[in-house]
Design an enzyme around this catalytic site. Sequence first.
Site, PDB file in Angstrom:
ATOM      1  N   HIS A 100      49.836  36.496  48.145  1.00 38.80           N
ATOM      2  CA  HIS A 100      50.733  37.389  47.415  1.00 38.80           C
ATOM      3  C   HIS A 100      51.543  38.091  48.506  1.00 38.80           C
ATOM      4  CE1 HIS A 100      47.088  37.353  44.830  1.00 38.80           C
ATOM      5  NE2 HIS A 100      47.908  37.483  43.813  1.00 38.80           N
ATOM      6  N   ASP A 103      49.724  40.834  50.170  1.00 38.16           N
ATOM      7  CA  ASP A 103      48.570  40.486  51.025  1.00 38.16           C
ATOM      8  C   ASP A 103      49.040  40.349  52.465  1.00 38.16           C
ATOM      9  OD1 ASP A 103      47.216  40.063  48.613  1.00 38.16           O
ATOM     10  OD2 ASP A 103      47.631  37.912  48.657  1.00 38.16           O
TER      11      ASP A 103
HETATM   12  C1  XLS Z   1      43.450  36.827  39.341  1.00 40.44           C
HETATM   13  C2  XLS Z   1      44.207  35.658  39.728  1.00 40.44           C
HETATM   14  C3  XLS Z   1      45.159  35.842  40.919  1.00 40.44           C
HETATM   15  C4  XLS Z   1      46.137  34.709  41.019  1.00 40.44           C
HETATM   16  C5  XLS Z   1      47.301  34.979  41.908  1.00 40.44           C
HETATM   17  O1  XLS Z   1      42.542  36.751  38.521  1.00 40.44           O
HETATM   18  O2  XLS Z   1      43.309  34.623  39.953  1.00 40.44           O
HETATM   19  O3  XLS Z   1      44.444  36.001  42.088  1.00 40.44           O
HETATM   20  O4  XLS Z   1      45.529  33.531  41.432  1.00 40.44           O
HETATM   21  O5  XLS Z   1      47.996  36.110  41.534  1.00 40.44           O
END
Ligand code: XLS
Length: 441
Positions: A100, A103
């Site tokens: 993200h 991140d």
């Molecule tokens: C959350 C999601 C998230 C997505 C990306 O439950 O898995 O991590 O994979 O935003």
Amino acid sequence: MSEFFKNIGKIPYEGKASTNPLAFKYYNPDEVIAGKTMKEHLKFALSWWHTMGGDGTDMFGCGTTDKSWGETDAMAKAKAKVDCAFEIMDKLSIDYFCWHDRDLSPEFGSLAETNEKFDEIVAYVKEKMAADPSKKLLWGTAKCFDHPRYMHGAGTSPSADVFAFAAAQIKKALEATVAMGGQGYVFWGGREGYETLLNTDMGLELDNMARLMKLAVDYGRSIGFTGDFYVEPKPKEPTKHQYDFDSATVIGFLNKYGLADDFKLNIEANHATLAQHTFQHELRVARVNGMFGSIDANQGDTLLGWDTDQFPTNVYEAALCMYEVLKAGGFTNGGLNFDAKTRRGSYTMEDIFLSYIAGMDTFALGLRIADKMISDGRLDQFVADRYASWNTGIGADIISGKATLADLEAYALEKGEVTASLTSGSQEKLESIMNNIMFNL
Ligand code: XLS
Ligand code: CA
Ligand code: CA
């Protein structure tokens, strides 16, 4: 740059007889299975949020592990994360990563400052990628659910200002995805849903969610993004009801809004079970609709009703997953992203490596078993035989469109009762064949 995990070397493949915890028992990257190396089949990815950022914090307590990577300044920490991520990937022979935007680097005072700092980290990641071209971006995404401005959603917020901020964030994340040569861009709508319909204009929210995706597609294509956009279904958590409930719902949505040509699905195992489906069901729905794209490899806990994001260790599930992947013709732009975190109690740095090894070996076993399921042929043959009545006679006439309702009535009246084409489903026999294949590796 100094080595961070000094006590851990490159993880070797030692085979199933090995008892070395820091070795692969089943994942042999260059071994060829069904015409491709295991590495090409599996396309493992590291998740930046869990691995580089997750410190074990939960609703009942603070973190149990230190993920500051020896730094206090936000930008120094962001760069240290990049160094450590590349070291982890190198030592585990993982070629892909996913992030993200936030991140990579956090939010600062204004969007302009946040963007400037983000660009600096993106440039730093690109330097590392240039130094080691085996490392590739599987997909990027924008974190449009964390900041308080997204409390009511991003694309589905009642506030047009919030929509504009989400759009700005997605624009930047797309630019970074393209800059890193990423072949995927994910929409996961964690807060795209509602808590109560008493305050919600569902029709407008769904239209707006599609508007945001369309804007992203148009912009992404205009800056040279040739990969796949993905929607990642999840029925709930953090929102009570999320619009991207499951594969079937998302496919209906994408078709309704004319987005199906640019989007595929990113299917997560734990989200499938939260939707009361099996992982294989979600993959099959995507596959038969031509929408299979990528996978978030993890698992939930059958006794817990939330998203535990555990590293996958269930070989049976991994085998059924890889069967779907092989039947879909393998990954193109997608791959297997470990959207998984070590348990709160597994707090050591070594646990990161042990968890990835567990997950990678599980999917390596899954691939080996799936390949045998297909070459063994008993399961596929059973299904082919079960539907044989569609190949000739009345079945073929229905499929070709030749038979009318009146023809079918005449056929049924003449036969008097269904006989020959109704056979046993033989579930237990098939489950037993599956066990036989699994334990004859
Ligand atoms: C959350 C999601 C998230 C997505 C990306 O439950 O898995 O991590 O994979 O935003
Ligand atoms: Ca996920
Ligand atoms: Ca999850």
